[in-house]
Structures are given as C-alpha cells and as structure tokens.
Design an enzyme around this catalytic site. Structure first.
Site, PDB file in Angstrom:
ATOM      1  N   HIS A   1       0.826  -1.216   0.000  1.00  0.00           N
ATOM      2  CA  HIS A   1       0.000   0.000   0.000  1.00  0.00           C
ATOM      3  C   HIS A   1       0.855   1.258   0.000  1.00  0.00           C
ATOM      4  CE1 HIS A   1      -3.115  -2.912   0.991  1.00  0.00           C
ATOM      5  NE2 HIS A   1      -4.007  -1.967   0.753  1.00  0.00           N
TER       6      HIS A   1
ATOM      7  N   GLN B   1      -8.021   8.530  -1.664  1.00  0.00           N
ATOM      8  CA  GLN B   1      -7.332   9.595  -0.946  1.00  0.00           C
ATOM      9  C   GLN B   1      -7.990  10.947  -1.232  1.00  0.00           C
ATOM     10  OE1 GLN B   1      -3.154   9.492  -0.567  1.00  0.00           O
ATOM     11  NE2 GLN B   1      -3.029   7.263  -0.289  1.00  0.00           N
TER      12      GLN B   1
ATOM     13  N   VAL C   1      -9.704   5.351   4.040  1.00  0.00           N
ATOM     14  CA  VAL C   1      -9.915   6.796   4.121  1.00  0.00           C
ATOM     15  C   VAL C   1     -11.345   7.233   3.809  1.00  0.00           C
ATOM     16  CG1 VAL C   1      -7.537   7.479   3.747  1.00  0.00           C
ATOM     17  CG2 VAL C   1      -9.038   7.151   1.780  1.00  0.00           C
TER      18      VAL C   1
ATOM     19  N   PHE D   1       1.211   3.274   6.846  1.00  0.00           N
ATOM     20  CA  PHE D   1      -0.016   3.460   7.617  1.00  0.00           C
ATOM     21  C   PHE D   1      -1.209   3.269   6.693  1.00  0.00           C
ATOM     22  CE2 PHE D   1      -3.426   6.344   9.039  1.00  0.00           C
ATOM     23  CZ  PHE D   1      -3.653   5.813  10.305  1.00  0.00           C
TER      24      PHE D   1
END
Lengths: 295, 295, 295, 295
Positions: C70, C91, C126, C122
């Site tokens: 990722h 995002q 989202v 991380f």
C-alpha cells in the site's frame, strides 16, 4: 399548639422546657428532659441533635420502649381516638383517617404481620408518604431483619421529631424537612410566558380516582403565585399536573383545530425525595410540548 | 356483505347492479338505479361521483325523501332492531348501541328537538365521531337554518355512502375516507429507538372512565408493528396514549428514582380530522419528554 | 471501471476473473486468484468472505507483503501520481490530494513516525474518515503494539476491499458499507411539516473554515428529496446542518422579531459510525427548537 | 466621569448643575440649564422627563441645532479625535473605532447620502446596535421623509441621553435602558442542572469571523454566576452561544460515541429588543437538545 421561639426555650426552667418538648417523641418526655442540661442551643439543628443523640445513646431497652410507645398505623387506637394529637394529625395527612373498610383491613393485616415478626408497632413518618407508598414501605420493611428494622424505626422517629420541631419551634435556622413543587408554563408559539393557564395538581393512586390537591392559575411570568406544594415534605407518591392549554390558546386567539390537538395536557410524575425541589415546567405550542425535571 | 370488484359491477346486468348497490343509500335503491346507465366506471371515484351527482341533481322532494328514509340516531328503531344492517353496525361503531338509559334519554331529547325544528331525522356519519362529538354536532346543527341543515344532512349521507362503498367495492383506487394514527418512541437517553415499550390508546370522554381502544408494544424501530388506528376514519374525539416508560427504563437497567420520575407517560390529544394522519411520537429520557404532531 | 455482475464473475474463466478482481487488494492479484476455485458465489458476501479468508489464512510473510504494497497516505507516491487509480480516488475523497504544505508536512511526519515504529505504511480506509479523524487515527494507532497494529492494518484493508467490491460488483445482496444521513423539519408552530426550508450541510474542522458538502430544500413532507449523504460511508467527522428558519417563517407570514430570534439554526453533530443511519430532525417554532438523533 | 447622586443634583447651584449635566445632550448645555428651574426632582424619571420635554417644547431651529451638534458616525471627526468623550466611548462600544478602511468607506458613503438627503448628521444610539444593525438603520432611515426622520433623530438623542444619565446619576429609581442575557443548562440525562459546562458567547456578523464577547462556566445550579450581558442595552445583533457539551458529559463519565454526537452545541439567535430579558436555556442529553426563549 402555639409556636415557641428557640430563645424562649433556652430561657425556660426545666419543668416548662419538658412541658414544651415532652411530646416531640411520642409518650417519651425523658428525651426532652435529658436535653435540658446542655442548653442553651445556638440553633434548631443543635437542639435536634441533642434530642436525637439522647435516643442514640440510650440503651436498647429504652429505645425499644420508645418504639413501643407509638400507636399502630391506622390502627384501632387511632379509630377510637386514643392517640396523641400529633399522631392524629400526622395520620390524617396521608388520609389514614379516611380509609375504606377494605383499606383498613389491608393495613390491619400488614400491621399484624409486622407485629408478629418484629414485636413492635410499624412506625413510618407518614407526612413523607402517600397512602400507596406507606403500603409499599410495609412490604419492603417486612423483609428486613430485626436489627435493620429497629434502626429504620428509630430513623423514622427522628424524621417525625424533626417535623414536629419544625412546626413547634421558631428559630434562626430551619431543619431541612420541606420539599417544594413548582411549575412554569412557557408559550413557545409566542416566545413568552403563558399567563392565565389553569393548572390542577392531582395525586394518582391505583385504587381510587385521582384526588385533586391544588388548583392555580399562572401569572404574567407563567408561574403560579406560590409553589404548588411547599413548607412540608412532598409525600412520596405519583402526581399528575393538568394544564388547560386548549383554553389558554383559545383565549388569546391562536388558530387551533376543533377540538384542539391539545386541550388538557397531563404531566404525570413520581416524587421519590420528599425534601427535594421538584420544578416541572411545560413548554407548549398548540401542536407540541415538552416537560422535564427542572431546577 | 361480500366484496365485489369494480370490474364485476361494470359487467353486471341492471338487476344485479341494483341488488349490489341499492343499499349504499338508506332505503333508496333509485340512486343506484340511476347510476346503471353511465357504466362502465373507470375507478371508484367515478362511481361515487355518479351516485352523489344523482342525489345532487334530484329535486327537493326526492332529496327530502332520502333524508327521511334514515333512522333516528340511537333511536327506538335502533333499539328495536328494525334498521338496516349497515346502520346498525355504524351506530355500534360509536357505541350508540351501548347507551345508558341516561344517555339514551339525552339523545332522545336532542332528536326530538331536531325533528321539531327541521322535520327530518338527524343524520351524521357516525363512524367519523366519538359519542361526545355526536352530541356536539347536535348542538351545533340545531343552530342552522333549514337550507343549511338540509345541505349538511346530504353531505353526511355522502360520507356514509363513501364509507359503505369503500367497504363493499374493491377497485384500483380508494376513496379518501381513512385516517391513520401512529406513534414512535425514541430513547434520547441512549440515542436510539425505544423497543419493548407498552403503549395503550384510550378514548377520553367527560361522562365515562377512559375506554381502552388498543394496546401494543414498540418494536426494534420504536414503532408499533402496525398503526394504532388505520383503514377507517379516526373518530373525532379526545384520546390518550399511555406509555409505560418507567418499566422500559427499568428493563434496560437505566438508573432511576424509586418511584421513577416518569412511570406512565400520558399524552392526551384531540382528533379533529378523521381522514388525516396523526403521528404522535414520544422523545423520552427518565427525566424529560417531548411530543408533537409529527408526520 | 465498469460494473460487473456477480453472475458474470461466476461464469468467467480464470484469467478474466483475476483481471476483474485483481486490484481489489492493492497490487496483490494472488488473492483474487485464490478465490477463483471456490466459485460460483451465491452472493457478494460469499465472495467477500472468500477473498478475506484468503488473506486471513495466508502466512505472516504474505500478509506483511500485502500491507507493504500500500502507498503512504498523502505520501510522495500520491503527489507524484504513481499510485493505483483506486487509491488515488480514495485519498481524494478525504481531501488528502488538496493538502496545504503545512498539512502535507504533518502527514509526512506522522507517516515517518509510523514507519519507524512498525516498518509498514499506515493503512486506513480513508473513505470512512474526515481529514481530522485520519490524523487522530495516526495518533491512536501509534500507541498500539506490533501485533495489534498488524491486525488493525488488515482490518482496514478488508474495509477498503469491501468498498471496492461494492463499487465494482452488482449482486443481489449488498455489503453493509454505506451510511445514511437525513433530516426532517417539523413546524411545531403550525403542527405540520416545514416545506421550502433551505438546509446546508457543512463539515467542520478545527483548521479550516466549514466546508459545504450539500445544499437542499425541504419538500412538502418536510424532508429533502433524497438523503443528504447515502450510498457511501459517512466519514467520521464533525458536521453542521444549517437551516434557514428565519426565511421559512417569514415566507409564510409568521409574526417574528426583527431580526428574528431564529434566523439560521445550526445543528452541530459528530458521526462516529460511518455505516450507520443518522437522522437529525429539527422541530421548530419562531422561538424554540429541538433536535435529536432519530431513526 | 464621577457619579453624582440625584440628591446632590437637587441641591446644586445653577452653575454646578449645568456643569454636571450640560453634556447629557451633545454640545447643548441649554437643555440642562432649562431643567434647573423645576428642581428638585423626586426621581430620575422626572429629571429625564424634564430634560426631554425641554427638547420637545423647543422650536424647530433649536431642535435642528441640537441634531446638527452631533458628530458623524464613524466620521472624520471621530477619526481625528475631536468629538466629545461620551461620543467616543459610545462609538467604540459598537466597534466603530476599529473599522477597516473598507468599512470606513461604506459608513462614509452612507453618511454622505444621508447628509445629502436630510442635511443633518445621522444619529443613532449606537450602544443599542451591533455594527451590522447600524448599517441596516442607515438603509431603513434613508427611506424616511424629512419630518419622520427628524422625529427619529430626536428619539435617538433621547435614548443617548437616557444612557448617559443612567451612567452618571445615582438615584432611587433607574431608567429602563438595560437588557439582560442569561442561560441555564439542564442535564436531562440525569435530571439535574449541568454544572461545569463551559459557555462562550459570540457576536455573529456577515463580514467578519464570530467575535467572542464573554466566556463563562455553569455553576451547581446550571447557571453562570452572573448574566452573560447585563447593565447595558443588548446590542441589536445576531449572537451564538456555544456550549461544550461533549466535554461536560465526558467529565462525568456518561457513555458517548467517539467523537461524541454532541461536542459543541451552538445556539444562534437574534436580539431585537435591547432593553428586554433574553433567557436562552439548553436542555441536553448526549443525543438530543432543546432551546427556547425563556423567561
């Protein structure tokens, strides 16, 4: 009985002092007698403390004698008129002097069961209870053991004494024995207090139709001129306020349905703390309302 | 009486058609007869329109005969069982078959006063009214002049006919003769619907104790599984919803006073539009609640 | 990317199947490949279960490789445009493609701290978060130990996969990945729904002025024609509804002060459950209002 | 300027009296002078009446001279510091001493338009208005005819005089020149006042971010120790109260979502009557709240 001031009590001789306070505790003038020595009392709390400490510090025999000196609740003695004036008025406050035969029977049976278990009369500060709550106390307390129940009985005797002192003695301070029930009506259709609303307060019980306690009309501030209940404990019970909202909105020309969506607005609530303040306001339009325990 | 479809009606011969619809208007089959020619009807509204237009276009003599063909409300004919089945069921719906002697007397007197003034029986679509509202109709309408009152009587006959058609004929469309009463309980202590709340609906009258109409329990969405009243007009009357809120909060372990501040929450409201939707929700915590006419 | 039906997926050959679902998991077509054998899937839940079970049953090396595949959140790869289309759109949904230099710096630092501690990028779904909530996730998760954090990362990957499946595959059932935000305005001055009220929804953040998400007007039922947010998770964030109540009451001639007591009514609330229904009604008169989380 | 008592004023000689009250009306000591004869004044209302009657009974020339003696609002005189101390402080109260160049320009233009039409300075009792309301007054009053506008100007001068008297003279009575803004937070989750809630009051304008006026914390009774605004007119403007409800419920361990459904509760309201009482309470649970104009 006439009021006496704390100052007068402080200046009395022993005999007068006992004559004045001897019946604060039922048929037990020795308690007032023991409180003579520690005079003068700066305030009513101090006097109350001295009296109740006398009981707390007494031996078991005297404590039991004090308990035993109380009449049965709604008992034969009461029916036959051979109880103290204070007891008579207190029992009347909860309507125990107006029992139907059936209710009398019920109290009688619970009394007997209580005496059979604890060998003392059932003592409760009746001014703090509605009739239904007293029956409930019987049932709850029948489950106690003897020691717990004796402590409970003494505590109730102290509550009775506090109320008698409060009615008898004028002092700079007051014992916290009073609750207060008030209301307030706000017209949220117009954004101002609702004046001229008729309000009735009822006690609700399961075995009789609602009993009207007080009737009042709201003033320009949307409040009743005085509290609905004050200067006494609010008996533990279920109540219903009824607000004549349909008539209020009709009187100031507010458009409404016929019959109005809101005619009488009933607010039913329980009181669990007789010495607390209960403020129960109503915020209302012709189509909606809110209520809450306020402050 | 068995249902018939609009399609079947459209295909019936004259005799069958009249047999089916002859009693939509009390003892007046000529109205159905006149509606035979304009068949077929595309929908129930068209049939209803044809029937009521027949009455509207009839001369005064026939109109008065139609009016006169109706039984007295709660009258001797009803008591003696010599009215049509429809009338009997309609009068029962408002409790007119269960009058006390005193109530019977009151209706009787109003009936006589009405007959004396207008020389026709008092006609009202009883399914749209509670008993108290019917008495009020008597009083309001006694003040009418003869022309206004005859128009009112015909209008009530049309309402009766609409309800009878609605019950008798299955069609793609429906006449707007039904109201709907529903509720919804939101627990604003937890921020979710209140499930498992027992709700009772009562009719409130001034002369009798509240009469329980329906009892239900809220589901996971805080609503009752179906509306409290539906598929009928909501009789014009005063109602009271009672929500067992104390039991609800006790059942999910919410801290509360003893007795709880809110045990039974009563919401009293009037219905003025029998064919409207009344949504009466309750937003509640152990210490506050709101209600309103919702949608 | 075009939609595909579950039925088509069930009938595809291995190559086509992998081509279709290979990117449900970032740069990890082996997961789709493993789900080819157990076809056909009766519903989308079964397909989702097969895919996620493949990951759950994989060894640690493969799981870590999946995580490592990722991109960094708001990272350089994103800035330079070398991430997958799905990642880019995801995002963007949280505004991570429109960061100020200062915000970019903050994300960058947290990313570095996270990588330094856990040696993986991380990962957070989202679409379920507002920008502020993502920063908060960073802080909360930096406190985890490695095992807990790896489990959390996989769980977020599953959430991302569920949303990608939901957007890609048409099936008889749907995964529970959507929330719903709605409102309702009731005019408790008139007792009916408030029609024609302009409503705006804003996202509130501490570092920027409120961002308007949607604007709508209530219809005859007091609701907006569709939900304010639907068919997506409601990002965890703080929101504000603004109702133009002053204009509404002015438009129907309701008496009001000048300026009105209520002009714009703001209701600020937090969303914590992106897949839940949030119904936030307004009950309003010119002088009062209530709101609550409804259902 | 130091306070003076009404009693002292009543006993002053003419010169001292005029020195004391000569500037109650801008650059117009003749008004105080005329009020010397009718002394002594039983109360402040009588003094105020005598002063304003002097103006009312003066001929048009003197009235216009009085009006003309006032400085332009936010004008060059103010910028250059050549206006009376009272005027300076009054203009400062509405923020007219802190205008941006753009705002200064806007006021300047309106002033010029007003002077061009009426040939007098624009006079408004600025302590009764927020900046936005002053601009609105300009627009409304530019539509007046000359006679109406002269009456309005005198009325504003009387309001200014009343406020100056109120600040200057101690008397047994007070002029009704003050409003009062207060709040009250009730925790309807617990059924008691919400103590320790931080409350902020902002003025909302369309052209600048909200300006914080006061910050307070609720006490044990759920109220702030003093009113939020008192002893002054509440400027006509839009306000927002912000209650830190999320922090309150977190502080007493109430279960809540994360982020909480209610964090900051904003209540926005307009003040139209500067001399009235505005009581704006909040009834709140973690999932619901109500507010209203109370009393």
């Amino acid at each position: 009985m006439a009021h006496v001031t704390l100052d007068e009590l402080n200046r009395m001789d022993r005999q007068a002092f006992i004559a004045e306070l001897g019946d604060i505790f039922e048929h037990s003038p020795w308690i007032a007698e023991a409180a003579y020595a520690p005079r003068p009392f700066p305030d009513l709390h101090a006097l109350y403390q001295a009296l109740t400490d006398t009981v707390r510090n007494a031996d078991a025999t005297r404590q039991i004698a004090l308990i035993a000196a109380h009449p049965d609740l709604a008992g034969k003695a009461a029916r036959e008129g051979i109880i103290t004036t204070d007891s008579k008025m207190e029992q009347a406050s909860a309507g125990l002097d107006r029992l139907t035969d059936q209710e009398f029977e019920k109290f009688h049976k619970l009394n007997d069961a209580y005496r059979a278990k604890f060998n003392i009369p059932f003592i409760v500060c009746v001014r703090r209870h509605g009739k239904e709550s007293i029956l409930r106390q019987f049932e709850l307390r029948l489950a106690n053991d003897e020691a717990a129940e004796r402590a409970t009985a003494l505590n109730e005797i102290f509550r009775i004494a506090a109320l008698r002192l409060d009615q008898r003695v004028t002092a700079p301070d007051r014992l916290k024995v009073h609750g207060r029930l008030s209301t307030h009506v706000l017209d949220t259709y117009r954004g101002n207090p609702a004046a001229g609303v008729k309000v009735e307060l009822f006690e609700i019980t399961s075995f009789r139709p609602p009993r009207r306690i007080v009737c009042a009309t709201t003033n320009a501030d949307g409040r009743t001129d005085g509290p609905l209940i004050a200067d006494q404990p609010i008996p533990i019970a279920e109540y219903e306020l009824r607000f004549e909202i349909g008539a209020y909105f009709a009187s100031n020309g507010t458009p409404a349905a016929d019959p109005p969506f809101l005619g009488i607005v009933p607010i039913r609530f329980g009181v669990a703390e007789p010495e607390a303040d209960y403020h129960v306001p109503l915020l209302v339009t012709p189509w909606s309302y809110s209520t809450y325990r306020g402050s």
